[in-house]
Every structure is written in structure tokens, then in C-alpha cells.
Enzyme design. Sequence first.
Site, PDB file in Angstrom:
ATOM      1  N   HIS A 140       0.788  -1.239   0.000  1.00 36.38           N
ATOM      2  CA  HIS A 140       0.000   0.000   0.000  1.00 36.38           C
ATOM      3  C   HIS A 140       0.818   1.287   0.000  1.00 36.38           C
ATOM      4  O   HIS A 140       0.244   2.374   0.040  1.00 36.38           O
ATOM      5  CB  HIS A 140      -1.013  -0.013   1.164  1.00 36.38           C
ATOM      6  N   HIS A 141       2.164   1.182  -0.020  1.00 36.39           N
ATOM      7  CA  HIS A 141       2.976   2.405  -0.135  1.00 36.39           C
ATOM      8  C   HIS A 141       3.370   2.697  -1.580  1.00 36.39           C
ATOM      9  O   HIS A 141       4.019   3.701  -1.847  1.00 36.39           O
ATOM     10  CB  HIS A 141       4.241   2.306   0.724  1.00 36.39           C
ATOM     11  N   CYS A 142       3.001   1.808  -2.501  1.00 34.69           N
ATOM     12  CA  CYS A 142       3.391   2.001  -3.895  1.00 34.69           C
ATOM     13  C   CYS A 142       2.244   2.637  -4.677  1.00 34.69           C
ATOM     14  O   CYS A 142       1.099   2.193  -4.570  1.00 34.69           O
ATOM     15  CB  CYS A 142       3.780   0.671  -4.532  1.00 34.69           C
ATOM     16  N   GLN A 182       0.061   4.285   7.278  1.00 34.20           N
ATOM     17  CA  GLN A 182      -0.838   4.958   6.337  1.00 34.20           C
ATOM     18  C   GLN A 182      -0.621   4.401   4.915  1.00 34.20           C
ATOM     19  O   GLN A 182       0.507   4.257   4.471  1.00 34.20           O
ATOM     20  CB  GLN A 182      -0.541   6.460   6.356  1.00 34.20           C
ATOM     21  N   ASN A 184      -0.376   5.287   1.775  1.00 36.57           N
ATOM     22  CA  ASN A 184      -0.252   6.463   0.915  1.00 36.57           C
ATOM     23  C   ASN A 184      -0.196   6.152  -0.584  1.00 36.57           C
ATOM     24  O   ASN A 184      -0.497   7.025  -1.405  1.00 36.57           O
ATOM     25  CB  ASN A 184       0.969   7.300   1.322  1.00 36.57           C
TER      26      ASN A 184
END
Length: 354
Positions: A140-142, A182, A184
Site C-alpha cells: 500500500h505504499h506504492c 498509512q 499512501n
Amino acid sequence: HRTELYEEPPPGCWPIVYSPDYNITFMGLEKLHPFDAGKWGKVINFLKEEKLIADDLIVQAREATDEDLLVVHTRRYLNKLKWSFVVATITEIPPVAFLPNFVVQRKVLKPLRTQTGGTIMAGKLAVDRGWAINVGGGFHHCSSDKGGGFCAYADITLAIKFLFERVPGVSRATIIDLDAHQGNGHERDFMDDPRVYIMDAYNRYIYPGDGFAKRAIKRKVELEWGTEDSEYLQKVHTHVEGALNEFKTDIVVYNAGTDILDGDPLGGLAISPQGIVKRDEVVFRAARSRGVPVLMVTSGGYQKRTARIIADSILNLHSLGLLGRGRPACALGSPSMQNMVTDSAKDFSNLSLQ
């Protein structure tokens, strides 16, 4: 383009997606990151021991091709991954910078591309079967043009875009991101997209602290250091229910990171193993009671015991009847396992949600 990722799996299979190619093993380099790079295989082994699944009953993940990845990623970003130092930065394993890129592609990026293919496959399976679990994924950070935090491909964005483009009747999605960090990446990708509703509960003090991406979150639950079960479960329950009442969705993508576990070196929260199992139950119950398909990915979790907790959670969902419209007769859990899980489910249900 036609993609192999959307070919029908055998009808007897559970919508649980996995491949032995998920696991990253490479001369001990994987030990330089706190991530347990073999956790995905361990989850599957625990589920086999409990007789919930067998090899021929799970859906074999396939590697996402460049063509698949280009549904979201820019060509420029994919070309950057041909530089080992870029991959070293994204995976936070500095020595990777010194390896020839063909080795990095095979030993680091291929497992991540296979997990990404698994998430895309699980998206369609969830719509077909009512639920699906990719034992990996949750990067979920990509975002489309930038990786980070061990996330090289935007599998959550990809799964949703694939569904929007290829599956009739899927035009709205809700992301429920309960990893300690988070999310992001998907937030940047869906910043101005009214079709996607994002709920994100995370430790407000840790990586990535992406203020710009936060503008995409419709329900933001910012947690304090050391948040414990009762407060956490009450917030998750309130906001998951609120999110699903507020926005009529065709699919829930549930990012089920286990880095909220007490003692996690990166998460900074203090949730018990039972609390994690209960959390997953809350999300599945909310989605399934509304008839909304749910796709779960496993995301972050940096302790050796997280694989056991993920397996226990899947066993609990199964024992409570939250998985599936019936189950393949060839995969009935052993009675002892059923009793064990039912007993533990009773314990968890005593964790008040009021």
C-alpha cells in the site's frame, strides 16, 4: 489486453490465492529487513496442518506481466526498477544495490510481481465467490510512479482498476486499510476518484506521514502509540460500519496488516493476537452481512509469530461461517480443529465491541 490473471480457476478451489514463488530467500539478505520474507508459505503450512486446505484446493497465483502492470504503472517507473539501487531503496535492503539487476529481478521483484498477480486474481475471485484472500500482497505504499516501504508494485490499485475495466457491475470500491502504516500509495492513485472510498486507521507518528496522500482518506482514524485492543476494536467497528453505510460499494479491498501486533518493531501499536483475529472478523462480518464481496490481502507484519496469527484468523473466519457459500466437501476441517477454533471464537466474542 487479454490477461491470464482473469482465467477461471478450477471450480473446486477455495478463493485462497498463493504461490511458493511469494517467498523471498536469497543468501540471507532478506534477514537484513525486519520483514519475515517467508511468512506467506508459513501461513499456508499452518492451514494445511489444520486440514483447511490442500495444494490442489488453492488458486495458484501467476506473475503479473509488464502489460498487466502498465494498467496502473508508468513505463518510466517500471524502467527504474531495472536499477538495483532503486530496488534497494524501495525494499530497504541496502546491499541489494550491489547485485546485478537480473538477480534482483529474479530473487526480489519476481516474488513481488507474483504476489501482485495474486491480488489481481483475488479481486475477480472475490466478485465471483463473495470473498477471496491473497495470502500475500497489500503493497500500500506504492503508487503508479513511486515505490517505497517494501512495496514495489501497486497491487491494490491494480486489482481495483482491473475490476473497473473488466468486470461488469463493479464501478465502486471501498478500501479498508488496517495496516499500522498509512496507505499512501493507493491514496495518491485514487486522490480525485469519486468511485473509491478509503478508510485508513494507522499510527499517526510513523512512516510514511504523507500529508498530501491523507487528503484522499474519507475516514481517517489516527491512532496513538501503544493503542490497545478495546479502544482499537471499538474504533474499527464504528468506522468500518460507518464506511459501509456511507458509501454503497461493489467490493471491499481489506488491507489486513498484522504489524499492529504488540511488540512489532515498526508499528508502535499494542494489539494482541486475539485482537487481530477479532478485527478481521469485524471487517468480514460487516461486508458479508451487506452482501458485499471482500478481498483480503496480508500486507505488513514483521514478527515471526504473525504467520500463525494470519492462519488463526482465517480458521476463525471459516469456523464462524464467514467464508463462502458453503465449502468444498474435500476440504472440511478436522473436528478437533473445528472445536479448537470455535472455542477460541467464543473467547474472542467476549472482547466487547460496545
